[in-house]
Design an enzyme around this catalytic site. Structure first.
Site, PDB file in Angstrom:
ATOM      1  N   ARG A  23      26.570   6.025  74.094  1.00  8.80           N
ATOM      2  CA  ARG A  23      27.275   4.762  74.258  1.00  8.80           C
ATOM      3  C   ARG A  23      28.596   4.682  73.497  1.00  8.80           C
ATOM      4  O   ARG A  23      29.620   4.301  74.049  1.00  8.80           O
ATOM      5  CB  ARG A  23      26.401   3.585  73.787  1.00  8.80           C
ATOM      6  CG  ARG A  23      25.421   3.095  74.786  1.00  8.80           C
ATOM      7  CD  ARG A  23      24.156   2.675  74.093  1.00  8.80           C
ATOM      8  NE  ARG A  23      23.539   3.844  73.519  1.00  8.80           N
ATOM      9  CZ  ARG A  23      22.714   4.650  74.197  1.00  8.80           C
ATOM     10  NH1 ARG A  23      22.381   4.348  75.402  1.00  8.80           N
ATOM     11  NH2 ARG A  23      22.214   5.753  73.648  1.00  8.80           N
ATOM     12  N   THR A  24      28.571   5.007  72.223  1.00 11.24           N
ATOM     13  CA  THR A  24      29.756   4.740  71.405  1.00 11.24           C
ATOM     14  C   THR A  24      30.930   5.602  71.869  1.00 11.24           C
ATOM     15  O   THR A  24      32.040   5.102  72.097  1.00 11.24           O
ATOM     16  CB  THR A  24      29.444   4.979  69.922  1.00 11.24           C
ATOM     17  OG1 THR A  24      28.250   4.279  69.591  1.00 11.24           O
ATOM     18  CG2 THR A  24      30.575   4.494  69.040  1.00 11.24           C
ATOM     19  N   LYS A  63      33.963  26.301  60.227  1.00 10.64           N
ATOM     20  CA  LYS A  63      34.643  27.350  59.434  1.00 10.64           C
ATOM     21  C   LYS A  63      34.944  26.872  58.030  1.00 10.64           C
ATOM     22  O   LYS A  63      35.581  27.569  57.249  1.00 10.64           O
ATOM     23  CB  LYS A  63      35.953  27.750  60.125  1.00 10.64           C
ATOM     24  CG  LYS A  63      35.778  28.239  61.547  1.00 10.64           C
ATOM     25  CD  LYS A  63      37.155  28.466  62.174  1.00 10.64           C
ATOM     26  CE  LYS A  63      37.051  28.512  63.689  1.00 10.64           C
ATOM     27  NZ  LYS A  63      38.358  28.293  64.327  1.00 10.64           N
ATOM     28  N   ARG A  88      32.505   9.719  64.307  1.00 10.04           N
ATOM     29  CA  ARG A  88      31.102   9.558  63.878  1.00 10.04           C
ATOM     30  C   ARG A  88      30.735  10.765  63.029  1.00 10.04           C
ATOM     31  O   ARG A  88      31.098  11.895  63.350  1.00 10.04           O
ATOM     32  CB  ARG A  88      30.174   9.469  65.085  1.00 10.04           C
ATOM     33  CG  ARG A  88      28.704   9.550  64.706  1.00 10.04           C
ATOM     34  CD  ARG A  88      27.793   9.212  65.854  1.00 10.04           C
ATOM     35  NE  ARG A  88      27.867   7.797  66.191  1.00 10.04           N
ATOM     36  CZ  ARG A  88      27.088   7.204  67.092  1.00 10.04           C
ATOM     37  NH1 ARG A  88      26.183   7.907  67.749  1.00 10.04           N
ATOM     38  NH2 ARG A  88      27.197   5.923  67.336  1.00 10.04           N
ATOM     39  N   HIS A 100      27.872   0.876  61.099  1.00 15.85           N
ATOM     40  CA  HIS A 100      28.295   1.071  62.497  1.00 15.85           C
ATOM     41  C   HIS A 100      29.041  -0.209  62.877  1.00 15.85           C
ATOM     42  O   HIS A 100      28.550  -1.048  63.639  1.00 15.85           O
ATOM     43  CB  HIS A 100      27.062   1.288  63.368  1.00 15.85           C
ATOM     44  CG  HIS A 100      27.349   1.873  64.722  1.00 15.85           C
ATOM     45  ND1 HIS A 100      28.615   1.958  65.261  1.00 15.85           N
ATOM     46  CD2 HIS A 100      26.514   2.414  65.665  1.00 15.85           C
ATOM     47  CE1 HIS A 100      28.539   2.521  66.455  1.00 15.85           C
ATOM     48  NE2 HIS A 100      27.288   2.810  66.716  1.00 15.85           N
TER      49      HIS A 100
HETATM   50  N1   CP Z   1      24.335   2.365  69.884  1.00 21.37           N
HETATM   51  C1   CP Z   1      24.798   3.603  69.688  1.00 21.37           C
HETATM   52  O1   CP Z   1      25.447   3.903  68.678  1.00 21.37           O
HETATM   53  O2   CP Z   1      24.492   4.486  70.671  1.00 21.37           O
HETATM   54  P1   CP Z   1      24.958   6.000  70.696  1.00 21.37           P
HETATM   55  O3   CP Z   1      24.280   6.705  69.558  1.00 21.37           O
HETATM   56  O4   CP Z   1      24.530   6.530  72.049  1.00 21.37           O
HETATM   57  O5   CP Z   1      26.456   6.023  70.525  1.00 21.37           O
END
Ligand code: CP
Length: 303
Positions: free
Chosen positions: A53-54, A83, A104, A132
């Site tokens: 999703r993100t 590396k 991320r 998040h």
């Molecule tokens: N909600 C969320 O962060 O989903 P993903 O891990 O798929 O990005």
């Protein structure tokens, strides 16, 4: 100065109201007008942890705004981190290739380190068990869209409250609401942290810890979360934590007709797919809302 998005600590009530209005405005623009917002802009999505999703909603958001996307979807294996390149050096490289970065990382604080080394904005797309922030924004936006308000609500936050960064960021962001009452419902192995409780105390947000769904039958929002298997030291500890709180038809039967069930997704077994067609199951609408909130963020930061 670059306009980094690193933590929900950055957002106040006015910010939320403006962002949500902007997301609604962009959502209602014709596709051709959306595309004229950010032509010639480039987003780099650099993900050292898996995501559906993100990453894809950030990329969809940039594409809809007319920009371009560079992506490293499995940066732990496919980037020069393997590396030994430092996150600071990676950030310095990215600023020559893109106008903004969504990152991320499994280690808490890494997007912040990247941001300190970067002359372009860095957005934290999830760092370890810590934060998040854009998920929390789309969560509160979803509550606003579904219920017409994000004040004066009873919100049950359920599941892995120790390792889950989404429920953590949501609880902290709810300090920007008024009259909210939170009930935490977590297996004993993964309770809500004292730091969250302290932050809520300081902000005057009412909360309680409970142990059964019977305690949240009057909730306006039930926010379910996955037990974060990847953060447990061993499989046995994970097994001890799962299966406590499963939302199935028997739970839905006890919730209010106007309540909504949310989940940041992915889900494993904590929501029975048999309830997906219940109009109160808001989690797929919630995931779609992520596109519009991320469009609004990109548009506000880059224009
Ligand atoms: N909600 C969320 O962060 O989903 P993903 O891990 O798929 O990005």
């Amino acid at each position: 100065m670059p306009n980094h998005i690193l933590s929900v600590e950055q957002f106040d009530r006015n910010y939320l109201l403006e962002l949500f209005a902007h997301a609604d405005w962009l959502r209602n623009l014709p596709r051709s007008s959306q595309r004229s917002r950010l032509p010639h802009h480039i987003l780099a999505t650099v993900f050292y942890e898996p995501s559906t999703r993100t990453r894809l909603s950030f990329e969809s958001a940039m594409a809809r705004l007319g920009g371009a996307v560079l992506t490293t979807e499995n940066a732990n294996e496919s980037s020069s981190a393997t590396k030994g390149e430092s996150i600071e050096d990676t950030a310095r490289m990215l600023q020559g290739y893109a106008d903004i970065v969504a990152m991320r990382h499994p280690v808490a604080g890494m997007p912040e380190r990247a941001a300190r080394a970067s002359s372009i904005p860095v957005i934290n797309a999830g760092d370890g068990a810590r934060e998040h922030p854009t998920q929390a924004l789309l969560d509160v936006y979803t509550i606003q869209r579904e219920l017409g308000q994000f004040d004066d609500l009873h919100i049950a936050i359920v599941g892995d409250l120790k390792y889950g960064r989404a429920p953590r960021s949501l609880a902290l962001l709810l300090r920007a609401s008024r009259g909210t009452r939170i009930t935490f419902l977590a297996p004993p192995t993964v309770p809500v942290g004292d730091d969250i409780k302290q932050a809520l105390d300081q902000a005057g947000v009412s909360y309680q810890e409970a142990s059964t769904f019977d305690d949240v039958t009057d909730a306006h929002v039930v926010y379910q979360t996955r037990i974060q298997r990847e953060r447990f030291a061993d499989e046995a500890s994970y097994e001890k934590s799962r299966g406590y709180y499963v939302i199935d038809q028997s739970v839905m039967d006890r919730l209010e007709a106007s309540a909504i069930v949310m989940h940041p997704l992915p889900r494993v077994d904590e929501i029975d797919p048999a309830i997906d067609d219940d109009p109160r199951a808001a989690y797929f609408r919630q995931a779609e809302n992520g596109v519009y909130v991320r469009m609004a963020l990109l548009d506000q930061i880059l224009r």
